[in-house]
Design a protein around this motif. Structure first.
Motif, PDB file in Angstrom:
ATOM      1  N   THR A 115      11.308 -16.787  -2.623  1.00 37.29           N
ATOM      2  CA  THR A 115      10.999 -15.733  -3.584  1.00 37.29           C
ATOM      3  C   THR A 115      11.338 -14.421  -2.906  1.00 37.29           C
ATOM      4  O   THR A 115      11.054 -14.231  -1.722  1.00 37.29           O
ATOM      5  N   PHE A 116      11.951 -13.522  -3.651  1.00 32.07           N
ATOM      6  CA  PHE A 116      12.407 -12.249  -3.108  1.00 32.07           C
ATOM      7  C   PHE A 116      11.706 -11.114  -3.833  1.00 32.07           C
ATOM      8  O   PHE A 116      11.253 -11.268  -4.954  1.00 32.07           O
ATOM      9  N   ILE A 117      11.656  -9.972  -3.182  1.00 35.48           N
ATOM     10  CA  ILE A 117      11.236  -8.754  -3.847  1.00 35.48           C
ATOM     11  C   ILE A 117      12.328  -7.716  -3.653  1.00 35.48           C
ATOM     12  O   ILE A 117      12.862  -7.553  -2.550  1.00 35.48           O
ATOM     13  N   GLU A 118      12.681  -7.065  -4.741  1.00 36.07           N
ATOM     14  CA  GLU A 118      13.627  -5.958  -4.712  1.00 36.07           C
ATOM     15  C   GLU A 118      12.843  -4.703  -5.078  1.00 36.07           C
ATOM     16  O   GLU A 118      12.073  -4.720  -6.025  1.00 36.07           O
ATOM     17  N   VAL A 119      13.033  -3.643  -4.320  1.00 37.54           N
ATOM     18  CA  VAL A 119      12.416  -2.355  -4.651  1.00 37.54           C
ATOM     19  C   VAL A 119      13.543  -1.350  -4.765  1.00 37.54           C
ATOM     20  O   VAL A 119      14.342  -1.194  -3.842  1.00 37.54           O
ATOM     21  N   GLU A 120      13.614  -0.685  -5.915  1.00 33.51           N
ATOM     22  CA  GLU A 120      14.722   0.225  -6.196  1.00 33.51           C
ATOM     23  C   GLU A 120      14.215   1.573  -6.678  1.00 33.51           C
ATOM     24  O   GLU A 120      13.180   1.652  -7.328  1.00 33.51           O
TER      25      GLU A 120
ATOM     26  N   VAL B  59      11.464   3.728  -0.440  1.00 26.34           N
ATOM     27  CA  VAL B  59      11.527   2.276  -0.611  1.00 26.34           C
ATOM     28  C   VAL B  59      10.970   1.569   0.617  1.00 26.34           C
ATOM     29  O   VAL B  59      10.172   0.631   0.505  1.00 26.34           O
ATOM     30  N   ARG B  60      11.350   2.022   1.796  1.00 28.88           N
ATOM     31  CA  ARG B  60      10.848   1.391   3.026  1.00 28.88           C
ATOM     32  C   ARG B  60       9.332   1.548   3.157  1.00 28.88           C
ATOM     33  O   ARG B  60       8.647   0.639   3.631  1.00 28.88           O
ATOM     34  N   ALA B  61       8.788   2.679   2.727  1.00 34.66           N
ATOM     35  CA  ALA B  61       7.343   2.896   2.772  1.00 34.66           C
ATOM     36  C   ALA B  61       6.619   1.927   1.833  1.00 34.66           C
ATOM     37  O   ALA B  61       5.574   1.366   2.194  1.00 34.66           O
ATOM     38  N   VAL B  62       7.179   1.709   0.647  1.00 30.87           N
ATOM     39  CA  VAL B  62       6.584   0.751  -0.287  1.00 30.87           C
ATOM     40  C   VAL B  62       6.604  -0.646   0.319  1.00 30.87           C
ATOM     41  O   VAL B  62       5.599  -1.371   0.288  1.00 30.87           O
ATOM     42  N   LEU B  63       7.735  -1.041   0.878  1.00 25.77           N
ATOM     43  CA  LEU B  63       7.834  -2.358   1.501  1.00 25.77           C
ATOM     44  C   LEU B  63       6.843  -2.505   2.647  1.00 25.77           C
ATOM     45  O   LEU B  63       6.182  -3.542   2.789  1.00 25.77           O
ATOM     46  N   ALA B  64       6.694  -1.476   3.470  1.00 20.96           N
ATOM     47  CA  ALA B  64       5.742  -1.517   4.578  1.00 20.96           C
ATOM     48  C   ALA B  64       4.317  -1.677   4.056  1.00 20.96           C
ATOM     49  O   ALA B  64       3.526  -2.450   4.616  1.00 20.96           O
TER      50      ALA B  64
ATOM     51  N   GLY C 125       3.461  -5.101   3.437  1.00 20.14           N
ATOM     52  CA  GLY C 125       3.470  -5.965   4.614  1.00 20.14           C
ATOM     53  C   GLY C 125       4.827  -6.572   4.907  1.00 20.14           C
ATOM     54  O   GLY C 125       4.932  -7.557   5.635  1.00 20.14           O
ATOM     55  N   ILE C 126       5.867  -5.982   4.348  1.00 19.39           N
ATOM     56  CA  ILE C 126       7.228  -6.487   4.551  1.00 19.39           C
ATOM     57  C   ILE C 126       7.890  -5.644   5.633  1.00 19.39           C
ATOM     58  O   ILE C 126       8.043  -4.438   5.482  1.00 19.39           O
ATOM     59  N   SER C 127       8.250  -6.290   6.723  1.00 22.01           N
ATOM     60  CA  SER C 127       8.829  -5.577   7.863  1.00 22.01           C
ATOM     61  C   SER C 127      10.350  -5.568   7.777  1.00 22.01           C
ATOM     62  O   SER C 127      10.948  -6.297   6.984  1.00 22.01           O
TER      63      SER C 127
END
Length: 142
Positions: free
Chosen positions: A93-98, A114-119, A122-124
């Motif tokens: 399963t993937f997550i895309e943040v745009e 986008v990187r802040a949302v991923l962090a 908990g996505i490194s």
């Protein structure tokens, strides 16, 4: 397409309607994220769009199913789209943040958001990939 560009016709089945969109994705504008500039428009007749693209000499590279659930939200004054993605042929399963960057100068700030949302999720950086679904599905089929 070559040169890291894509031309795609996608039919989206939603709970209330079905729509078809034509998307052009240009070459990557950021190698670390794989981000691409894109232009997209709704297509009235999917069969006609396929005929036009075929008539221009393009041939399908790959066809596959992608199941998505979209979430929209705002952060740092930006509109974002987070999409949970499942491709039945892939065991993940993937997550895309745009988000959009209006100019090339705004790209770094958009990617920072986008990187802040991923962090926050908990996505490194080690969890990220720039592999495209088309390439992953093609590899899974061989």
């Amino acid at each position: 397409m070559d040169a890291d560009r894509e031309l795609r016709i996608r039919t989206v089945h939603g709970p209330d309607n079905t729509r078809t969109v034509l998307t052009y994705k240009g070459p990557r504008v950021d190698d670390a994220s794989g981000s691409k500039w894109e232009a997209e428009t709704r297509v009235e007749d999917a069969d006609a769009a396929h005929e036009i693209i075929s008539g221009l000499g393009f041939t399908p590279r790959i066809r596959f199913e992608k199941r998505c659930r979209n979430y929209t939200f705002e952060r740092d004054g930006r509109q974002l789209l987070a999409t949970l993605v499942r491709v039945p042929e892939l065991d993940a399963t993937f997550i895309e943040v745009e988000t959009a960057a209006a100019t090339a100068d705004g790209l770094a700030a958009a990617l920072d958001t986008v990187r802040a949302v991923l962090a926050d999720l908990g996505i490194s950086e080690a969890d990220l990939t720039t592999e495209q679904y088309t390439d992953a599905v093609a590899a899974a089929r061989t």
